[in-house]
Design an enzyme around this catalytic site. Sequence first.
Site, PDB file in Angstrom:
ATOM      1  N   THR A   1      -5.747   2.800  -7.184  1.00 38.51           N
ATOM      2  CA  THR A   1      -7.063   2.772  -6.556  1.00 38.51           C
ATOM      3  C   THR A   1      -7.915   3.900  -7.121  1.00 38.51           C
ATOM      4  O   THR A   1      -7.531   5.070  -7.054  1.00 38.51           O
ATOM      5  CB  THR A   1      -6.927   2.912  -5.034  1.00 38.51           C
ATOM      6  OG1 THR A   1      -6.246   1.751  -4.525  1.00 38.51           O
ATOM      7  CG2 THR A   1      -8.290   3.008  -4.367  1.00 38.51           C
TER       8      THR A   1
ATOM      9  N   SER B   1       0.826  -1.206   0.000  1.00 43.69           N
ATOM     10  CA  SER B   1       0.000   0.000   0.000  1.00 43.69           C
ATOM     11  C   SER B   1       0.861   1.257   0.000  1.00 43.69           C
ATOM     12  O   SER B   1       1.931   1.292   0.613  1.00 43.69           O
ATOM     13  CB  SER B   1      -0.899   0.007   1.243  1.00 43.69           C
ATOM     14  OG  SER B   1      -1.546   1.252   1.408  1.00 43.69           O
TER      15      SER B   1
ATOM     16  N   LYS C   1      -7.983  -0.583  -9.538  1.00 42.13           N
ATOM     17  CA  LYS C   1      -8.594  -1.261  -8.395  1.00 42.13           C
ATOM     18  C   LYS C   1      -9.794  -0.451  -7.906  1.00 42.13           C
ATOM     19  O   LYS C   1      -9.666   0.744  -7.627  1.00 42.13           O
ATOM     20  CB  LYS C   1      -7.567  -1.406  -7.272  1.00 42.13           C
ATOM     21  CG  LYS C   1      -8.081  -2.082  -6.004  1.00 42.13           C
ATOM     22  CD  LYS C   1      -6.942  -2.251  -5.007  1.00 42.13           C
ATOM     23  CE  LYS C   1      -7.386  -2.942  -3.739  1.00 42.13           C
ATOM     24  NZ  LYS C   1      -8.272  -2.086  -2.919  1.00 42.13           N
TER      25      LYS C   1
ATOM     26  N   HIS D   1     -13.119  -1.982  -1.787  1.00 40.14           N
ATOM     27  CA  HIS D   1     -12.285  -1.443  -0.708  1.00 40.14           C
ATOM     28  C   HIS D   1     -12.628  -2.103   0.633  1.00 40.14           C
ATOM     29  O   HIS D   1     -12.586  -1.470   1.697  1.00 40.14           O
ATOM     30  CB  HIS D   1     -12.470   0.070  -0.613  1.00 40.14           C
ATOM     31  CG  HIS D   1     -11.211   0.833  -0.311  1.00 40.14           C
ATOM     32  ND1 HIS D   1     -10.586   1.636  -1.225  1.00 40.14           N
ATOM     33  CD2 HIS D   1     -10.457   0.922   0.813  1.00 40.14           C
ATOM     34  CE1 HIS D   1      -9.519   2.198  -0.687  1.00 40.14           C
ATOM     35  NE2 HIS D   1      -9.417   1.768   0.555  1.00 40.14           N
TER      36      HIS D   1
ATOM     37  N   TYR E   1      -2.297   5.751  -4.776  1.00 42.98           N
ATOM     38  CA  TYR E   1      -3.297   6.811  -4.861  1.00 42.98           C
ATOM     39  C   TYR E   1      -2.697   7.924  -5.706  1.00 42.98           C
ATOM     40  O   TYR E   1      -1.523   8.278  -5.533  1.00 42.98           O
ATOM     41  CB  TYR E   1      -3.649   7.365  -3.482  1.00 42.98           C
ATOM     42  CG  TYR E   1      -4.383   6.406  -2.589  1.00 42.98           C
ATOM     43  CD1 TYR E   1      -5.730   6.107  -2.817  1.00 42.98           C
ATOM     44  CD2 TYR E   1      -3.744   5.796  -1.516  1.00 42.98           C
ATOM     45  CE1 TYR E   1      -6.414   5.212  -1.988  1.00 42.98           C
ATOM     46  CE2 TYR E   1      -4.422   4.910  -0.683  1.00 42.98           C
ATOM     47  CZ  TYR E   1      -5.747   4.625  -0.927  1.00 42.98           C
ATOM     48  OH  TYR E   1      -6.409   3.749  -0.117  1.00 42.98           O
TER      49      TYR E   1
END
Length: 389
Positions: free
Chosen positions: A157, A107, A231, A255, A131
């Site tokens: 994402t 992440s 995603k 999520h 992100y």
Amino acid sequence: MSGLVSIEDFEDRAAASIPQEAFDYYQSGADDEQTRQLNRSSYERLRIRPRMLQNVSNRDMKVKLFGEEYAMPIGISPTAFQKMAHPEGEVANARAAANRKLLFTLSTLSNSSIEEVADAVPKSPKWFQLYIYKERKLTERIVQRAKKAGFKAIVVTVDSPLFGKRRADIRNRFSLPPGLKAANLEGEQAIIQGKDGSGLSQYGEQQLDPSLVWDDIRWLIKISELPVLVKGILTKEDAEIAVSKGVSGIWVSNHGGRQLDSAPATIEVLPEIVAAVGDQTTIIVDGGVRNGKDVFKALGLGANMVMIGRPALWGLAVNGQQGVEQVLDILRDELDTTMALAGCQRVADITRLHVIHEEYYKELNMKQTQVLLDMQSKDKRKGWLKGIF
């Protein structure tokens, strides 16, 4: 560890092993948590149709994705702030995946940096979740770091123009514990501090970019020069657009039920996305997977890889790297048993014919019942007529 034979066992032990605020952060969903609950209950409404006498004496779970071979079609999803579960955090999780020859995804909001994870598992395939920030230069720097460190793909994402309302975090005024930070970010951006509510929600409002459009995905593909997966896809329409923009994969995800509450479960939408683009791209799915039967069902409905998030955290919380490895071993054993009992030697043998919704049997039973009622009624009419004549 003795007594831990299921993912639920690990979850229960994790709840007793880490601070309540950390467990709430990992476990909670958005708003009323309807979607988080749907992720589980929707798997439970699917039935496996087993085939017999298929010679399952030797079973093979290996799969290939983007040229890499994995020991089984189960990987680890990106989850944030893993050092709240264990001091080694993402490094321990990545090592567990590497030892079991599985895919690990890091992440952006990790407590261990890109470089630390890469140094820990230099030869193991790993992806990086991204992100896209308002500050595009920061985004570019993160992407280049991941590329330089040997990450094989970027998972962007797309379901987070801001973070969902996670009531447990708001009540707890969630903050990262002292000494922990978002290790891939810079300066004040690396500090997640709650004041009048969830620090993560405040962070999202400050840093995430709600103006993102599909052309930003083209931009990311260009600057990364790596396979890019999107995603957070939950509709066939978005899947089709994503493929038209040149993505390398669709990651079906809600999520973990932490964004839009009342969104469908991922296993519910998987069939329509597979039908729309499954022959054109790679399909990944996560959300609600808690046992090997769930993995089998997702594969049967068309997923190429099934990812777990919270189960790996529970293993990490209980016993670090070894705990994650034990979780992975449980899932492997459950999938192996399910394949054998369903009549499948290889992952490729698991097809749409093996998985069906419970409504099929309900409708079948209703039709059979109606036939019996009709027959009974017909017999009664015959008897009535016989009595007259």
